[in-house]
Write a protein that holds these residues in place. Structure first.
Motif, PDB file in Angstrom:
ATOM      1  N   PHE A  60      29.415   4.792  47.122  1.00  0.00           N
ATOM      2  CA  PHE A  60      28.152   4.936  47.841  1.00  0.00           C
ATOM      3  C   PHE A  60      28.102   4.085  49.112  1.00  0.00           C
ATOM      4  O   PHE A  60      27.043   3.951  49.727  1.00  0.00           O
ATOM      5  N   ASN A 113      18.110   7.112  43.364  1.00  0.00           N
ATOM      6  CA  ASN A 113      18.200   8.365  44.122  1.00  0.00           C
ATOM      7  C   ASN A 113      19.666   8.755  44.340  1.00  0.00           C
ATOM      8  O   ASN A 113      20.031   9.937  44.240  1.00  0.00           O
ATOM      9  N   ARG A 114      20.503   7.781  44.638  1.00  0.00           N
ATOM     10  CA  ARG A 114      21.924   8.062  44.849  1.00  0.00           C
ATOM     11  C   ARG A 114      22.599   8.489  43.551  1.00  0.00           C
ATOM     12  O   ARG A 114      23.416   9.410  43.531  1.00  0.00           O
ATOM     13  N   SER A 120      24.327  12.166  42.532  1.00  0.00           N
ATOM     14  CA  SER A 120      25.711  12.334  42.104  1.00  0.00           C
ATOM     15  C   SER A 120      25.853  13.329  40.957  1.00  0.00           C
ATOM     16  O   SER A 120      26.949  13.844  40.706  1.00  0.00           O
ATOM     17  N   TYR A 124      31.250  11.052  51.065  1.00  0.00           N
ATOM     18  CA  TYR A 124      31.341  10.270  49.832  1.00  0.00           C
ATOM     19  C   TYR A 124      32.769  10.187  49.294  1.00  0.00           C
ATOM     20  O   TYR A 124      33.012   9.517  48.301  1.00  0.00           O
TER      21      TYR A 124
END
Length: 392
Positions: free
Chosen positions: A140, A192-193, A197, A232
């Motif tokens: 990230f 949120n990340r 994913s 990413y």
């Protein structure tokens, strides 16, 4: 003493003598050439030779372009050329490793046709616990000295200590939510990340050893063309996790071999096309450290590596300089020629760039073997199986 294993790659241009690579021990092979010069085709030659002539070696092909699955079919287009070389076309068993859900990646019609043509299609997913705390932060692009990076690092580290390899993405999310040391804003941004994913479709809910997806009797082709190569670095993530697992298993297996104990993890020969995307020069990637370790330390655990690229100058010099076999097809850009010329050795009668300038046909390559301290220009042999690359 091990029996000598000769991998037939082609014929010396001036003498017509057959040229071989010694495959009786671990090797590191570097293949390069501009588009259309034959570098992917040549990698296919070595893949075929490794499969046909080595025992207890599993070929694993990292395929970012989606072209090596065609090895499931015979090379019917070059039958006459194969006969001239004393070779026969053949089809290979291919275990196509697909990150995520194959039906979602290809579509039902394409998947059905692949299976009809004899492809074995295996879904491969990443175990979240196989990614280190640093790896999660790198994924990230989080600084481990700043709030989000600290929170994620702490969550992965604590889960690893408490649950070993028995945790999944939900466990990470729950641990972040329950972190009393982080403020709500930091946790919300991180969550949120993590939720995002999920959409990648790469993570496993239950722990499954990645090694179990490899077929020791087949060509194992990791099709990364179905994975977005975006910011990413998901392709690098898959390669990093897979290679770290294999390298670790082979280190343990090598110790058992030295003690003459039974081993259930054979040697691995890793092939990577477009390798500059995984071991870039002058910058980091999720897979760079493990692949450089693979080429530097691979002989001891019994793992080999072949890397191919259109851009030698874009591939990290630590990788290139450790390779003991070079197959260089036509190269024309100044930066790439300069990078290759750095590999010139005292035993060469001229600089490497002088040999490269003599190449004038597709499929010709400068062949350098550092172990034998030899250099020649070879015409690479025709493939037995169908080449899917078109222009290379």
């Amino acid at each position: 003493m091990k029996d000598e294993i000769e991998l037939f790659i082609g014929k010396e241009l001036d003498t017509d003598e057959e040229e071989y690579v010694d495959g009786s021990h671990s090797r590191a092979v570097f293949i390069c050439g501009k588009r259309g010069s034959g570098k992917s085709y040549s990698m296919g030659d070595i893949i075929e030779e490794v499969h046909d002539h080595t025992q207890g070696v599993v070929p694993l092909i990292v395929d970012p372009m989606g072209i090596y699955w065609t090895m499931v079919s015979e090379n019917e287009e070059q039958q006459n050329s194969l006969w001239d070389w004393g070779l026969q076309s053949r089809a290979y068993r291919v275990n196509l490793l697909v990150p995520g859900n194959p039906k979602e990646r290809y579509g039902e019609e394409v998947l059905s046709e692949m299976k009809r043509r004899g492809l074995e299609v295996s879904a491969i997913k990443i175990n979240p616990s196989d990614i280190s705390p640093d790896g999660w932060c790198d994924l990230f692009d989080l600084n481990i000295n700043k709030p989000m990076g600290i929170t994620l690092y702490r969550a992965i580290r604590n889960l690893s200590r408490q649950q070993g390899n028995e945790f999944n993405l939900d466990d990470i999310i729950d641990t972040v939510e329950g972190d009393a040391q982080s403020n709500e804003r930091t946790k919300e941004a991180l969550l949120n990340r993590l939720e995002m994913s999920r959409d990648w479709g790469l993570f496993s809910d239950t722990y499954t050893p990645i090694w179990d997806r490899l077929d020791e009797t087949s060509l194992n082709v990791l099709d990364l063309s179905v994975v977005d190569p975006g910011k990413y670095g998901l392709r690098n993530l898959v390669v990093s996790v897979l290679c770290r697992d294999l390298f670790k298993r082979r280190i343990k297996a090598r110790k058992r071999e030295e003690l003459e104990l039974q081993v259930d993890v054979p040697r691995v020969w890793l092939f990577i096309d477009e390798a500059h995307n995984f071991v870039p020069s002058g910058e980091s990637s999720l897979s760079k450290d493990i692949l450089i370790r693979w080429v530097k330390e691979g002989r001891q655990p019994g793992v080999s590596l072949t890397v191919a690229t259109q851009q030698p100058s874009a591939l990290d010099h630590d990788m290139v300089s450790q390779c003991d076999v070079i197959l260089c097809h036509k190269i024309t850009t100044r930066e790439d020629i300069q990078e290759l010329n750095r590999l010139s050795q005292d035993y060469m009668s001229s600089e490497l760039k002088t040999y490269i300038q003599k190449l004038d046909r597709v499929g010709q390559a400068v062949y350098v073997d550092d172990e034998d301290e030899s250099i020649s220009i070879v015409q690479m042999r025709p493939r037995r199986s169908r080449h899917g690359g078109g222009e290379n």
